[in-house]
Design a protein around this motif. Structure first.
Motif, PDB file in Angstrom:
ATOM      1  N   ASN A  65       0.697  -1.082   0.011  1.00 56.25           N
ATOM      2  CA  ASN A  65       0.038   0.035  -0.033  1.00 56.25           C
ATOM      3  C   ASN A  65       0.961   1.337   0.013  1.00 56.25           C
ATOM      4  O   ASN A  65       0.444   2.280   0.434  1.00 56.25           O
ATOM      5  CB  ASN A  65      -1.011   0.290   1.357  1.00 56.25           C
ATOM      6  CG  ASN A  65      -2.098   0.893   0.884  1.00 56.25           C
ATOM      7  OD1 ASN A  65      -2.710   1.003  -0.223  1.00 56.25           O
ATOM      8  ND2 ASN A  65      -2.795   1.587   1.914  1.00 56.25           N
ATOM      9  N   TRP A 108      -1.713  -9.254   6.548  1.00 55.86           N
ATOM     10  CA  TRP A 108      -0.793  -8.711   5.394  1.00 55.86           C
ATOM     11  C   TRP A 108      -1.413  -9.429   4.405  1.00 55.86           C
ATOM     12  O   TRP A 108      -1.820  -8.753   3.330  1.00 55.86           O
ATOM     13  CB  TRP A 108       0.490  -8.718   5.477  1.00 55.86           C
ATOM     14  CG  TRP A 108       1.287  -7.937   4.445  1.00 55.86           C
ATOM     15  CD1 TRP A 108       1.616  -6.554   4.360  1.00 55.86           C
ATOM     16  CD2 TRP A 108       1.474  -8.526   3.170  1.00 55.86           C
ATOM     17  NE1 TRP A 108       1.874  -6.353   3.158  1.00 55.86           N
ATOM     18  CE2 TRP A 108       2.226  -7.491   2.475  1.00 55.86           C
ATOM     19  CE3 TRP A 108       1.624  -9.967   2.514  1.00 55.86           C
ATOM     20  CZ2 TRP A 108       2.574  -7.614   1.151  1.00 55.86           C
ATOM     21  CZ3 TRP A 108       1.835  -9.943   1.398  1.00 55.86           C
ATOM     22  CH2 TRP A 108       2.487  -8.789   0.410  1.00 55.86           C
ATOM     23  N   GLU A 109      -1.454 -10.837   4.264  1.00 57.04           N
ATOM     24  CA  GLU A 109      -1.787 -11.807   3.190  1.00 57.04           C
ATOM     25  C   GLU A 109      -3.244 -11.229   2.714  1.00 57.04           C
ATOM     26  O   GLU A 109      -3.767 -11.189   1.826  1.00 57.04           O
ATOM     27  CB  GLU A 109      -1.711 -13.110   3.532  1.00 57.04           C
ATOM     28  CG  GLU A 109      -0.307 -13.615   3.761  1.00 57.04           C
ATOM     29  CD  GLU A 109       0.736 -13.309   2.313  1.00 57.04           C
ATOM     30  OE1 GLU A 109      -0.032 -13.078   1.345  1.00 57.04           O
ATOM     31  OE2 GLU A 109       1.972 -13.442   2.504  1.00 57.04           O
ATOM     32  N   MET A 110      -4.104 -11.074   3.987  1.00 57.59           N
ATOM     33  CA  MET A 110      -5.457 -10.561   3.788  1.00 57.59           C
ATOM     34  C   MET A 110      -5.645  -9.391   2.706  1.00 57.59           C
ATOM     35  O   MET A 110      -6.517  -9.290   1.759  1.00 57.59           O
ATOM     36  CB  MET A 110      -6.201 -10.637   4.992  1.00 57.59           C
ATOM     37  CG  MET A 110      -7.765 -10.362   4.844  1.00 57.59           C
ATOM     38  SD  MET A 110      -8.664 -10.004   6.426  1.00 57.59           S
ATOM     39  CE  MET A 110      -8.092  -8.439   6.998  1.00 57.59           C
ATOM     40  N   ARG A 111      -4.627  -8.550   3.305  1.00 52.32           N
ATOM     41  CA  ARG A 111      -5.003  -7.261   2.656  1.00 52.32           C
ATOM     42  C   ARG A 111      -4.265  -7.288   1.233  1.00 52.32           C
ATOM     43  O   ARG A 111      -4.659  -6.794   0.196  1.00 52.32           O
ATOM     44  CB  ARG A 111      -4.183  -6.266   3.283  1.00 52.32           C
ATOM     45  CG  ARG A 111      -4.872  -5.663   4.417  1.00 52.32           C
ATOM     46  CD  ARG A 111      -4.303  -4.458   5.050  1.00 52.32           C
ATOM     47  NE  ARG A 111      -2.811  -4.660   5.968  1.00 52.32           N
ATOM     48  CZ  ARG A 111      -2.800  -4.972   7.079  1.00 52.32           C
ATOM     49  NH1 ARG A 111      -3.783  -4.938   8.129  1.00 52.32           N
ATOM     50  NH2 ARG A 111      -1.705  -5.124   7.698  1.00 52.32           N
ATOM     51  N   LEU A 113      -4.737 -10.030  -0.832  1.00 54.04           N
ATOM     52  CA  LEU A 113      -5.572 -10.556  -1.502  1.00 54.04           C
ATOM     53  C   LEU A 113      -6.637  -9.477  -1.909  1.00 54.04           C
ATOM     54  O   LEU A 113      -7.073  -9.534  -3.194  1.00 54.04           O
ATOM     55  CB  LEU A 113      -6.258 -11.555  -0.815  1.00 54.04           C
ATOM     56  CG  LEU A 113      -7.566 -12.224  -1.402  1.00 54.04           C
ATOM     57  CD1 LEU A 113      -7.446 -12.930  -2.657  1.00 54.04           C
ATOM     58  CD2 LEU A 113      -8.282 -13.286  -0.591  1.00 54.04           C
ATOM     59  N   GLY A 114      -6.925  -8.519  -1.183  1.00 52.30           N
ATOM     60  CA  GLY A 114      -7.783  -7.348  -1.316  1.00 52.30           C
ATOM     61  C   GLY A 114      -7.305  -6.465  -2.391  1.00 52.30           C
ATOM     62  O   GLY A 114      -8.138  -6.205  -3.216  1.00 52.30           O
ATOM     63  N   HIS A 115      -5.788  -6.480  -2.313  1.00 48.66           N
ATOM     64  CA  HIS A 115      -5.020  -5.444  -3.207  1.00 48.66           C
ATOM     65  C   HIS A 115      -5.423  -6.124  -4.831  1.00 48.66           C
ATOM     66  O   HIS A 115      -5.625  -5.529  -5.801  1.00 48.66           O
ATOM     67  CB  HIS A 115      -3.852  -5.124  -2.885  1.00 48.66           C
ATOM     68  CG  HIS A 115      -3.640  -4.487  -1.808  1.00 48.66           C
ATOM     69  ND1 HIS A 115      -4.074  -2.969  -2.094  1.00 48.66           N
ATOM     70  CD2 HIS A 115      -3.054  -4.130  -0.587  1.00 48.66           C
ATOM     71  CE1 HIS A 115      -3.804  -2.340  -0.780  1.00 48.66           C
ATOM     72  NE2 HIS A 115      -3.348  -3.091  -0.233  1.00 48.66           N
ATOM     73  N   LEU A 117      -7.491  -8.287  -5.660  1.00 44.78           N
ATOM     74  CA  LEU A 117      -8.971  -8.333  -6.178  1.00 44.78           C
ATOM     75  C   LEU A 117      -9.350  -6.968  -6.755  1.00 44.78           C
ATOM     76  O   LEU A 117     -10.020  -6.811  -7.557  1.00 44.78           O
ATOM     77  CB  LEU A 117      -9.816  -8.796  -4.867  1.00 44.78           C
ATOM     78  CG  LEU A 117      -9.744 -10.400  -4.648  1.00 44.78           C
ATOM     79  CD1 LEU A 117     -10.432 -10.543  -3.327  1.00 44.78           C
ATOM     80  CD2 LEU A 117     -10.592 -11.247  -5.621  1.00 44.78           C
ATOM     81  N   LYS A 120      -9.360  -5.496 -10.501  1.00 42.84           N
ATOM     82  CA  LYS A 120     -10.256  -5.787 -11.432  1.00 42.84           C
ATOM     83  C   LYS A 120     -10.957  -4.563 -11.620  1.00 42.84           C
ATOM     84  O   LYS A 120     -11.292  -3.885 -12.877  1.00 42.84           O
ATOM     85  CB  LYS A 120     -11.520  -6.671 -11.001  1.00 42.84           C
ATOM     86  CG  LYS A 120     -11.281  -8.269 -11.286  1.00 42.84           C
ATOM     87  CD  LYS A 120     -12.372  -9.080 -11.042  1.00 42.84           C
ATOM     88  CE  LYS A 120     -11.946 -10.295 -11.901  1.00 42.84           C
ATOM     89  NZ  LYS A 120     -13.009 -11.271 -11.851  1.00 42.84           N
ATOM     90  N   ASN A 146      -3.412 -16.690  -3.352  1.00 39.73           N
ATOM     91  CA  ASN A 146      -3.863 -15.232  -3.589  1.00 39.73           C
ATOM     92  C   ASN A 146      -4.281 -15.149  -4.990  1.00 39.73           C
ATOM     93  O   ASN A 146      -5.401 -14.778  -5.420  1.00 39.73           O
ATOM     94  CB  ASN A 146      -3.248 -14.321  -2.931  1.00 39.73           C
ATOM     95  CG  ASN A 146      -3.281 -14.177  -1.588  1.00 39.73           C
ATOM     96  OD1 ASN A 146      -4.207 -14.789  -0.830  1.00 39.73           O
ATOM     97  ND2 ASN A 146      -2.474 -13.517  -0.667  1.00 39.73           N
ATOM     98  N   THR A 150      -8.042 -14.741  -6.964  1.00 40.50           N
ATOM     99  CA  THR A 150      -8.421 -13.654  -7.643  1.00 40.50           C
ATOM    100  C   THR A 150      -8.736 -13.980  -9.188  1.00 40.50           C
ATOM    101  O   THR A 150      -9.590 -13.168  -9.793  1.00 40.50           O
ATOM    102  CB  THR A 150      -7.021 -12.644  -7.811  1.00 40.50           C
ATOM    103  OG1 THR A 150      -6.684 -12.492  -6.440  1.00 40.50           O
ATOM    104  CG2 THR A 150      -7.750 -11.661  -8.200  1.00 40.50           C
TER     105      THR A 150
END
Lengths: 259, 124
Positions: A65, A108-111, A113-115, A117, A120, A146, A150
């Motif tokens: 980020n 961090w891995e969850m975030r 994955l969000g980044h 996703l 798109k 991840n 995605t």
């Protein structure tokens, strides 16, 4: 329709990176706008293969980020003739960056994955990209999992190695199935003459073994090994048999219904 | 004439308020139903509240589908998730509330809509 394609394998050395680079180049050669990302953070290779220099910002920075996705995309469209566009987002190959990634925790891995996703929305909806290609790390590590979650479509590259066959079968039937992933398989580096001569029978055998559609069978071409990633086959070797196979595979991916 | 119009407006506003309160009550009942379904023992299976890929793998199939859809959207209503999963809105509402109870999602009411989202915390 826009698609995220993850190129993945159970074992290393199956040709994921060469496949990712050349599939991205094939789509670009067809006039599409393509972004290729190196998600193999523990052994980055696109940096060396594409011979990119003076890189200041990496995909790692986007996932941390520290910057927006626009900052890390490198325009390589000049390497492809025609109207297509080819961009690349590279993983930082420094030892510090690799060590940093290996210390990340689950949040961090969850975030991350969000980044991934959110690409798109950022690249398809806002910047009108047609394809995102992920070159992943082998096996089931966080970054490759991840990438698969995605992706809309997973290209699995495998060889005739028996341990690879067994692991690939389990990975497809257990992991991909859990996420209902559209999958196609590429049998790479094939030495067997039967595979080269009797395509229909071989395709049937592959379908029975892996229970997913066969995207292509790539013989062990010496030219690919010798090229060491130096060529973008659709651009630099347009009459090579590997280039024809790439166009066939791209066509099958394009026609796959991802809902 | 004007007096009657005023009374009508007042009654309408009261009915709107009642409707809104009933919807809030409905949401709370949904949560209570889910709490009864998911007992404490079940919840202990999910001690970490990070909705990462390992958590997604450990979720039962029906919840994983909902969780992946909400991860894709970032923030969505039960209706939006139902559009993606091709399942009934009421079913998705139930699954989303279950994920809230497990600590993986947060919910926020905005006017008449309830949005569910993944709390990703501070970036580092």
């Amino acid at each position: 329709m826009s698609k995220i394609v993850a190129v993945h394998s159970y074992k290393g050395g199956t040709g994921k990176t060469i496949m990712s680079v050349n599939l991205a180049a094939t789509f670009a050669k067809q006039g599409k706008k393509v972004a290729l990302f190196d998600l193999d953070f523990r052994a980055p290779s696109l940096f060396a293969i594409l011979r990119c220099e003076k890189i200041q910002v990496w995909l790692n920075d986007y996932l941390n980020n520290n910057c927006d996705i626009d900052k890390i995309l490198i325009d390589l469209s000049s390497r492809i003739s025609g109207k297509g566009k080819l961009y690349v987002g590279l993983a930082n190959p420094s030892i510090d960056a690799m060590r940093d990634i290996s210390t990340k925790d689950r949040r961090w891995e969850m975030r991350a994955l969000g980044h991934l996703l959110s690409l798109k929305n950022k690249l398809f909806d806002e910047q009108k990209f047609d394809y995102i290609i992920f070159d992943t790390s082998p096996g089931l590590q966080y970054s490759s999992m991840n990438a698969i979650v995605t992706a809309d479509f997973v290209v699995v590259t495998t060889t005739g190695d028996c341990s690879d066959v067994n692991g690939t079968k389990r990975m497809i039937s257990e992991f991909y199935k859990m996420f209902e992933k559209k999958t196609g398989i590429v049998i790479n580096k094939i030495l067997d003459d039967v595979a080269r001569s009797n395509n229909a029978e071989y395709a049937k055998k592959i379908k029975e073994t892996y229970n997913v559609p066969l995207l292509g069978v790539v013989p062990c071409f010496c030219e690919i090994l010798k090229a060491e990633g130096k060529y973008l086959f659709p651009q630099d070797k347009s009459d090579h048999p590997f280039t024809n196979l790439l166009y066939e595979m791209a066509d099958k991916i394009e026609k796959s219904n991802i809902n | 004439m004007y007096k009657q119009e005023g009374i009508r407006k007042k009654h309408l506003a009261t009915l709107e308020k009642i409707k809104e309160n009933l919807e809030k009550l409905n949401e709370k009942i949904d949560v209570l139903i889910e709490l009864r379904k998911v007992n404490e023992k079940e919840l202990q299976k999910f001690p970490d509240s990070s909705l990462d890929v390992i958590t997604l793998l450990n979720l039962p199939d029906h919840l994983r589908k909902t969780a992946v859809a909400i991860c894709r959207n970032g923030r969505a209503t039960a209706e939006e998730i139902a559009d993606q999963t091709n399942r009934a809105r009421a079913m998705e509402s139930s699954y989303l509330n279950q994920l809230v109870i497990m600590g993986y999602l947060k919910k926020q009411r905005k006017g008449k809509k309830t949005c569910f989202y993944v709390e990703r915390g501070n970036e580092s």
